[in-house]
Write an enzyme that holds these catalytic residues in place. Structure first.
Site, PDB file in Angstrom:
ATOM      1  N   GLY A   1     -27.254  41.857  10.346  1.00  0.00           N
ATOM      2  CA  GLY A   1     -27.285  40.778   9.357  1.00  0.00           C
ATOM      3  C   GLY A   1     -28.332  39.748   9.709  1.00  0.00           C
ATOM      4  O   GLY A   1     -29.237  40.011  10.502  1.00  0.00           O
ATOM      5  N   ASN A   2     -28.241  38.577   9.094  1.00  0.00           N
ATOM      6  CA  ASN A   2     -29.153  37.490   9.448  1.00  0.00           C
ATOM      7  C   ASN A   2     -28.425  36.159   9.297  1.00  0.00           C
ATOM      8  O   ASN A   2     -27.276  36.119   8.862  1.00  0.00           O
ATOM      9  CB  ASN A   2     -30.435  37.558   8.607  1.00  0.00           C
ATOM     10  CG  ASN A   2     -30.149  37.404   7.126  1.00  0.00           C
ATOM     11  OD1 ASN A   2     -29.727  36.348   6.675  1.00  0.00           O
ATOM     12  ND2 ASN A   2     -30.371  38.474   6.362  1.00  0.00           N
ATOM     13  N   TYR A   3     -29.083  35.068   9.670  1.00  0.00           N
ATOM     14  CA  TYR A   3     -28.413  33.762   9.757  1.00  0.00           C
ATOM     15  C   TYR A   3     -28.361  32.986   8.444  1.00  0.00           C
ATOM     16  O   TYR A   3     -27.972  31.829   8.443  1.00  0.00           O
ATOM     17  CB  TYR A   3     -29.119  32.900  10.804  1.00  0.00           C
ATOM     18  CG  TYR A   3     -28.921  33.373  12.225  1.00  0.00           C
ATOM     19  CD1 TYR A   3     -27.644  33.441  12.776  1.00  0.00           C
ATOM     20  CD2 TYR A   3     -30.005  33.748  13.010  1.00  0.00           C
ATOM     21  CE1 TYR A   3     -27.454  33.870  14.080  1.00  0.00           C
ATOM     22  CE2 TYR A   3     -29.819  34.175  14.314  1.00  0.00           C
ATOM     23  CZ  TYR A   3     -28.538  34.230  14.847  1.00  0.00           C
ATOM     24  OH  TYR A   3     -28.354  34.645  16.131  1.00  0.00           O
TER      25      TYR A   3
END
Ligand code: C5P
Length: 222
Positions: A32-34
């Site tokens: 995923g990412n932030y």
């Protein structure tokens, strides 16, 4: 005396994408990412306040929205976001693609939790479809398509290339070089590039205020 609400987008159907995508590896792990989704949610809320009928396609985030003009469709992966966006796009007047979509996903999904075995583990990734680019190809004359770009070098040049290659009407450029801007923050610093070449640079603002600048640019394109 109360001022009349600004309903400039009354009658317009608006699609907004927000948040990250999660690309599953096994039942308990993902890539995923932030992205917090704050920018997309602020855009959805503002357009809804301005009278639009908004569909918000949201990746997994910790924020909620409750607005009579906003319908939220929760998705997890880039492929799910792609399928939802491409199904809905023909009925949409304005699409604002602010999600941080994963460029790649694991080629294989393991139905069982991946076991710790060797000293190293290789995960093979395959490219996700580019949603913005696909919508750019499907776009009709009277539809407006806005993309986002997060760059940390040659920002303007890269954003201009993106604008053309994705057939967007405008690109909202966020840079990673500004403290307080971008992922997780409540503030953002953007530059908007329109397809006619006009460039608008804005100072650091709350994401609510940034949404207003984006809405003002969309009004120029209508
Ligand atoms: O090419 P890049 O990923 O930097 O472009 C960012 C823009 O493209 C954003 O608007 C993002 O939402 C969109 N995008 C997309 N599908 C992807 C990757 C990015 O729609 N697979």
């Amino acid at each position: 005396m109360s001022t009349l609400p600004n309903l400039s987008f009354f009658g317009k159907k608006v699609l907004v994408t927000a948040g990250p995508t999660y690309e599953k590896l096994d039942p308990v792990r993902f890539i995923g990412n932030y992205s917090s989704g704050k920018m997309g949610y602020a855009i959805a809320e503002l357009f809804a306040d301005m009278g639009a009928e908004v569909t918000l396609i949201s990746g997994p985030v910790n924020i909620t929205i409750s607005h009579p003009n906003v319908k939220v469709v929760k998705i997890e992966s880039a492929l799910e976001m792609f399928n939802t966006c491409t199904q809905l796009f023909s009925a949409i007047d304005i699409a604002i693609m602010s999600a941080a979509v994963a460029d790649y996903r694991p080629e294989h999904y393991s139905e069982t939790k991946i076991k710790k075995q060797e000293e190293s583990l290789t995960i093979h990734l395959v490219k996700n479809p580019d949603i913005l680019k696909t919508l750019g190809l499907q776009k009709r004359e009277n539809q407006i398509l806005i993309g986002f770009a997060l760059e940390n070098h040659n920002e303007l040049e890269n954003a201009k290339v993106k604008l053309i290659s994705k057939n967007a009407d405008a690109i909202v450029l966020n840079t990673l070089n500004d403290a307080g801007a971008g992922f997780q923050h409540d503030t953002n610093q953007i530059t908007i590039i329109l397809k006619n070449g006009a460039i608008f640079e804005f100072p650091l603002k709350t994401k609510k205020e940034v949404a207003k600048d984006i809405a003002a640019c969309v009004l120029k394109l209508l």
